[in-house]
Design an enzyme around this catalytic site. Sequence first.
Site, PDB file in Angstrom:
ATOM      1  N   TYR A 136      -2.478  -3.533  -4.605  1.00  0.00           N
ATOM      2  CA  TYR A 136      -1.652  -2.845  -5.596  1.00  0.00           C
ATOM      3  C   TYR A 136      -0.874  -3.832  -6.458  1.00  0.00           C
ATOM      4  O   TYR A 136      -0.670  -3.592  -7.642  1.00  0.00           O
ATOM      5  CB  TYR A 136      -0.655  -1.912  -4.907  1.00  0.00           C
ATOM      6  CG  TYR A 136      -1.202  -0.550  -4.599  1.00  0.00           C
ATOM      7  CD1 TYR A 136      -2.223  -0.388  -3.671  1.00  0.00           C
ATOM      8  CD2 TYR A 136      -0.678   0.581  -5.214  1.00  0.00           C
ATOM      9  CE1 TYR A 136      -2.710   0.874  -3.369  1.00  0.00           C
ATOM     10  CE2 TYR A 136      -1.157   1.842  -4.920  1.00  0.00           C
ATOM     11  CZ  TYR A 136      -2.172   1.984  -4.003  1.00  0.00           C
ATOM     12  OH  TYR A 136      -2.647   3.231  -3.713  1.00  0.00           O
ATOM     13  N   LYS A 186      -8.816  -4.367   8.641  1.00  0.00           N
ATOM     14  CA  LYS A 186     -10.255  -4.616   8.535  1.00  0.00           C
ATOM     15  C   LYS A 186     -10.469  -6.096   8.860  1.00  0.00           C
ATOM     16  O   LYS A 186     -11.021  -6.859   8.056  1.00  0.00           O
ATOM     17  CB  LYS A 186     -10.725  -4.233   7.118  1.00  0.00           C
ATOM     18  CG  LYS A 186     -12.232  -4.267   6.917  1.00  0.00           C
ATOM     19  CD  LYS A 186     -12.985  -3.132   7.594  1.00  0.00           C
ATOM     20  CE  LYS A 186     -14.483  -3.312   7.443  1.00  0.00           C
ATOM     21  NZ  LYS A 186     -15.281  -2.344   8.212  1.00  0.00           N
ATOM     22  N   ASP A 218     -12.257   1.779   9.054  1.00  0.00           N
ATOM     23  CA  ASP A 218     -13.361   2.751   9.024  1.00  0.00           C
ATOM     24  C   ASP A 218     -13.364   3.593  10.300  1.00  0.00           C
ATOM     25  O   ASP A 218     -13.524   4.820  10.255  1.00  0.00           O
ATOM     26  CB  ASP A 218     -14.717   2.056   8.796  1.00  0.00           C
ATOM     27  CG  ASP A 218     -14.963   0.858   9.691  1.00  0.00           C
ATOM     28  OD1 ASP A 218     -14.024   0.385  10.374  1.00  0.00           O
ATOM     29  OD2 ASP A 218     -16.120   0.387   9.731  1.00  0.00           O
ATOM     30  N   ASP A 242      -2.725   4.531   1.706  1.00  0.00           N
ATOM     31  CA  ASP A 242      -2.877   5.533   0.644  1.00  0.00           C
ATOM     32  C   ASP A 242      -4.021   6.484   1.005  1.00  0.00           C
ATOM     33  O   ASP A 242      -3.878   7.709   0.941  1.00  0.00           O
ATOM     34  CB  ASP A 242      -3.175   4.821  -0.677  1.00  0.00           C
ATOM     35  CG  ASP A 242      -3.377   5.779  -1.830  1.00  0.00           C
ATOM     36  OD1 ASP A 242      -2.589   6.740  -1.950  1.00  0.00           O
ATOM     37  OD2 ASP A 242      -4.331   5.586  -2.612  1.00  0.00           O
ATOM     38  N   ASP A 246      -3.830  10.713   2.612  1.00  0.00           N
ATOM     39  CA  ASP A 246      -4.453  11.899   2.006  1.00  0.00           C
ATOM     40  C   ASP A 246      -5.358  12.589   3.026  1.00  0.00           C
ATOM     41  O   ASP A 246      -5.389  13.821   3.137  1.00  0.00           O
ATOM     42  CB  ASP A 246      -5.311  11.509   0.789  1.00  0.00           C
ATOM     43  CG  ASP A 246      -4.551  11.601  -0.531  1.00  0.00           C
ATOM     44  OD1 ASP A 246      -3.335  11.344  -0.525  1.00  0.00           O
ATOM     45  OD2 ASP A 246      -5.176  11.941  -1.553  1.00  0.00           O
TER      46      ASP A 246
HETATM   47  C1  IPM Z   1       0.561   7.925  -3.528  1.00  0.00           C
HETATM   48  C2  IPM Z   1      -0.144   7.953  -4.856  1.00  0.00           C
HETATM   49  C3  IPM Z   1       0.175   6.671  -5.618  1.00  0.00           C
HETATM   50  C4  IPM Z   1      -0.360   5.516  -4.805  1.00  0.00           C
HETATM   51  C5  IPM Z   1      -0.335   6.612  -7.078  1.00  0.00           C
HETATM   52  C6  IPM Z   1       0.171   7.778  -7.891  1.00  0.00           C
HETATM   53  C7  IPM Z   1       0.001   5.315  -7.745  1.00  0.00           C
HETATM   54  O1  IPM Z   1      -1.505   8.129  -4.672  1.00  0.00           O
HETATM   55  O2  IPM Z   1       1.806   7.819  -3.523  1.00  0.00           O
HETATM   56  O3  IPM Z   1      -0.097   8.019  -2.506  1.00  0.00           O
HETATM   57  O4  IPM Z   1      -1.538   5.161  -4.924  1.00  0.00           O
HETATM   58  O5  IPM Z   1       0.418   4.950  -4.034  1.00  0.00           O
HETATM   59 MG    MG Z   2      -2.062   8.542  -2.673  1.00  0.00          MG
END
Ligand code: IPM
Ligand code: MG
Length: 355
Positions: A136, A186, A218, A242, A246
Amino acid sequence: MKIALFAGDGIGPEVIAQAVRVLRALDLPGLSLTEGLVGAAAWRATGHPLPNETLAIARASDAILFGAVGDFGCDHLERHLRPEQAILGLRRELGLFANLRPAKAIPALVGNSALRPEVAAAIDLLIVRELNGDVYFGEKGRRATSAGLRQGYDLMAYDEAEVSRIARTAFEAARRRQGRLCSVDKANVLETSQLWRDVVIEVAADYPEVELEHMYVDNAAMQLVRAPGAFDVIVTGNLFGDILSDQASMCVGSIGLLASASLNEGGQGLYEPIHGSAPDIAGQGVANPLATILSAAMMLRHSLDSGAAADRIEAAVATALDHGARTRDLGGTLETEAMGDAVLAALEQQGSLAA
Ligand code: IPM
Ligand code: MG
């Protein structure tokens, strides 16, 4: 309690509005809310996704409640002007290195999980994601290869101080929970990950009561859907965290439910739903505001020393869900504001029960 409110783009303003209703309903003494522009909204108004004025509001606040940033209309912009730079800039400028993303099964919603109900019901984990380093924030750019081809690059790098700092946060969290920490990397391929693993092992010496294991990312993605109940605390880098967070959200039932805290060394925090701006449903009033309402609860607990108020919010959300309140992402038809109403009604009911 000085709170900065950065609603941002897409569904951000819709979900923040409901969290503000809940905060106001709690009648907290000394609560002050200051709004600021972030994301595409800020870029349109000022030419920059994170204007200086917004940064000043952030620095002067005890905590920040953040909606979401991102807008399809900005994909053509140079990277430093894109809406995402607002959240990345806040994380960097305020040194918000520790991202806590809890994922816990909600009994009323195990049927909404992408997993079998009995697998989903066992989820109670915390992802501790490093937030100030990795690909990042490494050097990035475009260049030409020796063959004259266009090439893009993003440097993955962590130094030992960055790793030990987030490792300590994770060990402390594990100590307060079930005492188990899984470090995800990893290391079979990446040198960054081998350093990560070495440093995590060194820090572990200070936490003999925490059981440490290491897992390749993985495999971790696979175990998260196979047996998510086996995890207690996961610590990982910015990019892996990240992605895994999700994934964890769908294991719980919806990405519209998960709250997060991003903390710096001074204890200042930014609180945001883990979901994005969802431009596809923005402006329709159908987004689920619960992740943002629960982020406000985390804010009260971690940054504003109001654990009792946080408990009240979390209980009200649970009651609303028990009574069948469901937005579209949860298979229902309630609109954003009606979900806010359901949480407020549950809060009021607590008040009358107490009286
Ligand atoms: C999160 C989001 C952010 C990230 C984006 C919006 C930059 O996906 O907070 O998880 O990748 O960190
Ligand atoms: Mg995210």
